[in-house]
Scaffold this motif. Structure first.
Motif, PDB file in Angstrom:
ATOM      1  N   GLY A  41     -15.628  15.432  25.123  1.00 17.60           N
ATOM      2  CA  GLY A  41     -15.119  15.134  26.449  1.00 17.60           C
ATOM      3  C   GLY A  41     -15.936  15.801  27.538  1.00 17.60           C
ATOM      4  N   ASP A  42     -16.077  15.077  28.655  1.00 18.01           N
ATOM      5  CA  ASP A  42     -16.875  15.580  29.764  1.00 18.01           C
ATOM      6  C   ASP A  42     -16.034  16.025  30.947  1.00 18.01           C
ATOM      7  OD1 ASP A  42     -15.920  13.159  30.612  1.00 18.01           O
ATOM      8  OD2 ASP A  42     -17.860  12.328  31.202  1.00 18.01           O
ATOM      9  N   GLY A  43     -14.708  16.031  30.778  1.00 19.21           N
ATOM     10  CA  GLY A  43     -13.828  16.419  31.873  1.00 19.21           C
ATOM     11  C   GLY A  43     -13.437  15.262  32.764  1.00 19.21           C
ATOM     12  N   HIS A  44     -14.083  14.111  32.586  1.00 18.85           N
ATOM     13  CA  HIS A  44     -13.776  12.933  33.394  1.00 18.85           C
ATOM     14  C   HIS A  44     -13.194  11.806  32.549  1.00 18.85           C
ATOM     15  CE1 HIS A  44     -15.824  14.780  36.800  1.00 18.85           C
ATOM     16  NE2 HIS A  44     -16.863  15.029  36.016  1.00 18.85           N
ATOM     17  N   THR A  45     -13.796  11.552  31.397  1.00 18.84           N
ATOM     18  CA  THR A  45     -13.269  10.549  30.485  1.00 18.84           C
ATOM     19  C   THR A  45     -12.059  11.121  29.766  1.00 18.84           C
ATOM     20  OG1 THR A  45     -15.516   9.724  30.132  1.00 18.84           O
ATOM     21  CG2 THR A  45     -13.828   9.032  28.568  1.00 18.84           C
ATOM     22  N   PRO A  46     -10.905  10.462  29.809  1.00 19.65           N
ATOM     23  CA  PRO A  46      -9.706  11.005  29.161  1.00 19.65           C
ATOM     24  C   PRO A  46      -9.931  11.191  27.663  1.00 19.65           C
ATOM     25  CG  PRO A  46      -9.127   9.193  30.618  1.00 19.65           C
ATOM     26  CD  PRO A  46     -10.626   9.197  30.511  1.00 19.65           C
ATOM     27  N   PRO A  47      -9.539  12.327  27.108  1.00 16.51           N
ATOM     28  CA  PRO A  47      -9.684  12.516  25.662  1.00 16.51           C
ATOM     29  C   PRO A  47      -8.714  11.633  24.894  1.00 16.51           C
ATOM     30  CG  PRO A  47      -8.492  14.350  26.631  1.00 16.51           C
ATOM     31  CD  PRO A  47      -8.956  13.505  27.769  1.00 16.51           C
ATOM     32  N   GLY A  48      -9.077  11.340  23.664  1.00 19.08           N
ATOM     33  CA  GLY A  48      -8.233  10.527  22.801  1.00 19.08           C
ATOM     34  C   GLY A  48      -8.966   9.294  22.311  1.00 19.08           C
ATOM     35  N   PHE A  49      -8.187   8.324  21.895  1.00 24.64           N
ATOM     36  CA  PHE A  49      -8.721   7.084  21.346  1.00 24.64           C
ATOM     37  C   PHE A  49      -9.417   6.296  22.449  1.00 24.64           C
ATOM     38  CE2 PHE A  49      -7.755   2.552  20.171  1.00 24.64           C
ATOM     39  CZ  PHE A  49      -8.591   2.474  19.079  1.00 24.64           C
ATOM     40  N   HIS A  50     -10.711   6.018  22.246  1.00 20.74           N
ATOM     41  CA  HIS A  50     -11.460   5.253  23.240  1.00 20.74           C
ATOM     42  C   HIS A  50     -11.423   3.760  22.923  1.00 20.74           C
ATOM     43  CE1 HIS A  50     -14.969   3.734  25.547  1.00 20.74           C
ATOM     44  NE2 HIS A  50     -14.660   4.704  26.380  1.00 20.74           N
ATOM     45  N   HIS A  51     -11.756   3.395  21.681  1.00 19.44           N
ATOM     46  CA  HIS A  51     -11.651   1.992  21.301  1.00 19.44           C
ATOM     47  C   HIS A  51     -11.859   1.805  19.807  1.00 19.44           C
ATOM     48  CE1 HIS A  51     -16.110   2.216  21.727  1.00 19.44           C
ATOM     49  NE2 HIS A  51     -16.119   1.283  20.778  1.00 19.44           N
ATOM     50  N   ALA A  52     -11.415   0.647  19.333  1.00 22.52           N
ATOM     51  CA  ALA A  52     -11.760   0.150  18.006  1.00 22.52           C
ATOM     52  C   ALA A  52     -12.789  -0.956  18.176  1.00 22.52           C
ATOM     53  CB  ALA A  52     -10.530  -0.390  17.297  1.00 22.52           C
ATOM     54  N   SER A  53     -13.754  -1.009  17.278  1.00 22.62           N
ATOM     55  CA  SER A  53     -14.813  -2.004  17.339  1.00 22.62           C
ATOM     56  C   SER A  53     -14.713  -2.934  16.138  1.00 22.62           C
ATOM     57  CB  SER A  53     -16.174  -1.311  17.362  1.00 22.62           C
ATOM     58  OG  SER A  53     -17.214  -2.254  17.451  1.00 22.62           O
ATOM     59  N   SER A  60       0.836  -1.197   0.000  1.00 22.54           N
ATOM     60  CA  SER A  60       0.000   0.000   0.000  1.00 22.54           C
ATOM     61  C   SER A  60       0.870   1.244   0.000  1.00 22.54           C
ATOM     62  CB  SER A  60      -0.929   0.012   1.224  1.00 22.54           C
ATOM     63  OG  SER A  60      -0.170  -0.012   2.420  1.00 22.54           O
ATOM     64  N   HIS A  61       0.274   2.361  -0.395  1.00 20.33           N
ATOM     65  CA  HIS A  61       0.914   3.675  -0.355  1.00 20.33           C
ATOM     66  C   HIS A  61       0.112   4.571   0.587  1.00 20.33           C
ATOM     67  CE1 HIS A  61       2.456   2.707  -4.658  1.00 20.33           C
ATOM     68  NE2 HIS A  61       3.235   2.179  -3.742  1.00 20.33           N
ATOM     69  N   SER A  62       0.812   5.344   1.417  1.00 16.10           N
ATOM     70  CA  SER A  62       0.142   5.996   2.537  1.00 16.10           C
ATOM     71  C   SER A  62       0.559   7.443   2.732  1.00 16.10           C
ATOM     72  CB  SER A  62       0.440   5.236   3.838  1.00 16.10           C
ATOM     73  OG  SER A  62       0.090   3.884   3.736  1.00 16.10           O
ATOM     74  N   VAL A  63      -0.428   8.235   3.156  1.00 19.51           N
ATOM     75  CA  VAL A  63      -0.213   9.623   3.586  1.00 19.51           C
ATOM     76  C   VAL A  63      -0.733   9.721   5.016  1.00 19.51           C
ATOM     77  CG1 VAL A  63      -0.829  12.038   3.213  1.00 19.51           C
ATOM     78  CG2 VAL A  63      -0.451  10.520   1.243  1.00 19.51           C
ATOM     79  N   TYR A  64       0.093  10.261   5.919  1.00 20.42           N
ATOM     80  CA  TYR A  64      -0.272  10.383   7.324  1.00 20.42           C
ATOM     81  C   TYR A  64      -0.423  11.854   7.704  1.00 20.42           C
ATOM     82  CZ  TYR A  64       1.393   5.527   7.841  1.00 20.42           C
ATOM     83  OH  TYR A  64       1.581   4.173   7.727  1.00 20.42           O
ATOM     84  N   VAL A  65      -1.459  12.142   8.472  1.00 18.87           N
ATOM     85  CA  VAL A  65      -1.678  13.495   8.987  1.00 18.87           C
ATOM     86  C   VAL A  65      -2.154  13.403  10.433  1.00 18.87           C
ATOM     87  CG1 VAL A  65      -2.271  14.407   6.701  1.00 18.87           C
ATOM     88  CG2 VAL A  65      -4.087  13.641   8.234  1.00 18.87           C
ATOM     89  N   PHE A  66      -1.944  14.479  11.186  1.00 19.92           N
ATOM     90  CA  PHE A  66      -2.455  14.571  12.544  1.00 19.92           C
ATOM     91  C   PHE A  66      -3.777  15.329  12.557  1.00 19.92           C
ATOM     92  CE2 PHE A  66       2.142  14.220  13.732  1.00 19.92           C
ATOM     93  CZ  PHE A  66       2.032  13.106  14.563  1.00 19.92           C
ATOM     94  N   ASP A  67      -4.677  14.901  13.439  1.00 15.42           N
ATOM     95  CA  ASP A  67      -5.893  15.671  13.666  1.00 15.42           C
ATOM     96  C   ASP A  67      -5.640  16.716  14.756  1.00 15.42           C
ATOM     97  OD1 ASP A  67      -6.337  14.551  16.255  1.00 15.42           O
ATOM     98  OD2 ASP A  67      -7.577  12.937  15.464  1.00 15.42           O
ATOM     99  N   PRO A  68      -6.582  17.597  15.036  1.00  9.00           N
ATOM    100  CA  PRO A  68      -6.339  18.669  16.016  1.00  9.00           C
ATOM    101  C   PRO A  68      -6.057  18.180  17.431  1.00  9.00           C
ATOM    102  CG  PRO A  68      -8.195  19.235  14.618  1.00  9.00           C
ATOM    103  CD  PRO A  68      -7.862  17.804  14.320  1.00  9.00           C
ATOM    104  N   ASP A  69      -6.495  16.980  17.773  1.00  7.84           N
ATOM    105  CA  ASP A  69      -6.223  16.430  19.103  1.00  7.84           C
ATOM    106  C   ASP A  69      -4.918  15.650  19.163  1.00  7.84           C
ATOM    107  OD1 ASP A  69      -8.482  17.554  20.149  1.00  7.84           O
ATOM    108  OD2 ASP A  69      -9.568  15.671  20.472  1.00  7.84           O
ATOM    109  N   GLY A  70      -4.193  15.588  18.046  1.00  2.00           N
ATOM    110  CA  GLY A  70      -2.898  14.918  18.039  1.00  2.00           C
ATOM    111  C   GLY A  70      -2.923  13.461  17.652  1.00  2.00           C
ATOM    112  N   ASN A  71      -4.065  12.937  17.227  1.00  2.00           N
ATOM    113  CA  ASN A  71      -4.149  11.554  16.765  1.00  2.00           C
ATOM    114  C   ASN A  71      -3.665  11.464  15.315  1.00  2.00           C
ATOM    115  OD1 ASN A  71      -5.772  10.702  19.183  1.00  2.00           O
ATOM    116  ND2 ASN A  71      -7.252  12.105  18.245  1.00  2.00           N
ATOM    117  N   SER A  72      -2.958  10.406  14.989  1.00  2.00           N
ATOM    118  CA  SER A  72      -2.443  10.211  13.635  1.00  2.00           C
ATOM    119  C   SER A  72      -3.422   9.395  12.798  1.00  2.00           C
ATOM    120  CB  SER A  72      -1.091   9.501  13.684  1.00  2.00           C
ATOM    121  OG  SER A  72      -0.584   9.290  12.377  1.00  2.00           O
TER     122      SER A  72
END
Length: 327
Positions: free
Chosen positions: A245-257, A121-133
């Motif tokens: 985010g509600d201030g209690h659940t850590p922001p970021g990746f929660h899960h893959a389903s 495969s050929h790939s381009v990577y970028v970050f989102d505003p929260d820092g996830n790739s």
């Protein structure tokens, strides 16, 4: 999003679907055993130079990848030193579409993380505003199993110049009819169904996912705190869910389903997990889906789901802390 003032407002990679996640793990061998023997992912290649294990059950060239946390320092990860997400990946229709979106991003002044070829495969990577790739990729071969042959070997990754040669116009992604099972495992995932993120900058994340990623909004809760989006080739009604985010659940990746074939298979998996002594973090059983959540040895969460009649009502009416589990 750091767009140039005179640039087009929309980049829109517009992928077909989400296909895999790559995770940083604390103990590679321990996690490899867990994802193979418990979660039912089939190892298809071990890239020795970077200690990267790739797993696939046939939906794509990999549904999951893991690598040791020692490589995390090379990324812009807000949780450096903590096991977790390396990146999520999105499958494009063709290389031509990928290159066109890359060129729009460059013209717009949007920062590109890196461009790589992984041979298949050929790939381009970028970050989102929260820092996830986010990886946007196009398949580059009709038979990825020739390269990812079930064994181990040298690097299949190197830099890629999207404009070095004319872009391929062929649709080379798998047809989806080669799903395999690890019969000795408790779980039998078929493909990645969707991703869930808890946001830090909710509005900016929505902008990124629509204007840069090019996903379509399929549902938004009345309070705006839950936004579900989909790609054109998604098998599940929601490819990506953003939960404010509600201030209690850590922001970021929660899960893959991951999609399970049917409810009988899921019930059998639940029984097998119990016999194996694997804790189930959470069960969901409502009109929209039946699923269970488990955590890997590092505490990274994954969901195994059978969709019923997804309409997002349960998630939309739930509290912010409950929404990531119910979408």
């Amino acid at each position: 999003m750091s767009l140039a003032a005179d640039a087009p407002a929309t980049i829109r990679f517009a992928p077909r679907r989400a296909t895999h996640v790559t995770l940083f793990v604390g103990d590679h061998d321990r996690s490899r055993a867990f994802y193979h023997h418990v979660c039912g992912f089939e190892p298809v290649y071990y890239e020795e130079p970077v200690e990267l294990s790739l797993f696939s059950n046939g939906s794509s060239h990999h549904d999951l990848a893991i690598l040791p946390i020692k490589y995390q320092s090379a990324t812009r990860d807000a949780m450096a030193g903590t096991p977790g997400l390396n990146h999520v990946a999105w499958e494009m229709d063709t290389e031509k579409d990928l290159v066109a979106a890359y060129n729009r991003a460059v013209a717009a002044g949007f920062p590109i993380q890196r461009m790589l070829t992984h041979t298949v495969s050929h790939s381009v990577y970028v970050f989102d505003p929260d820092g996830n790739s986010h990886e946007f990729y196009s398949d580059a071969t009709e038979n990825w199993r020739t390269t990812y042959h079930g064994g181990s070997g040298g690097s299949v990754t190197s830099p890629w110049d999207p404009n070095a040669t004319p872009a391929d116009t062929r649709r080379l992604y798998p047809a989806g009819d080669d799903i395999r099972r690890v019969e000795t495992a408790a779980l039998h995932p078929r493909r990645l169904s969707h991703l869930v993120f808890v946001t830090h900058d909710h509005d900016a994340m929505i902008d990124f996912c629509t204007e840069v990623a090019g996903l379509e909004i399929v549902h938004q809760s009345s309070d705006g705190g839950l936004v579900c989006m989909a790609g054109a080739g998604a098998s599940y009604p929601c490819s990506l869910a953003l939960v404010k985010g509600d201030g209690h659940t850590p922001p970021g990746f929660h899960h893959a389903s991951y999609e399970i074939a049917d409810e009988h298979d899921l019930a059998a998996a639940e029984a097998a997990l119990g016999k194996a002594g694997v804790a189930i973090e959470r069960r969901v059983d409502n009109g929209e889906k039946r699923s269970l959540f488990v955590r890997d040895p590092d505490g990274i969460r994954s969901e195994y789901v059978v969709a019923r009649s997804p309409d997002f009502n349960a998630a939309a009416s739930a509290s912010p802390a409950e929404r990531p589990y119910l979408v």
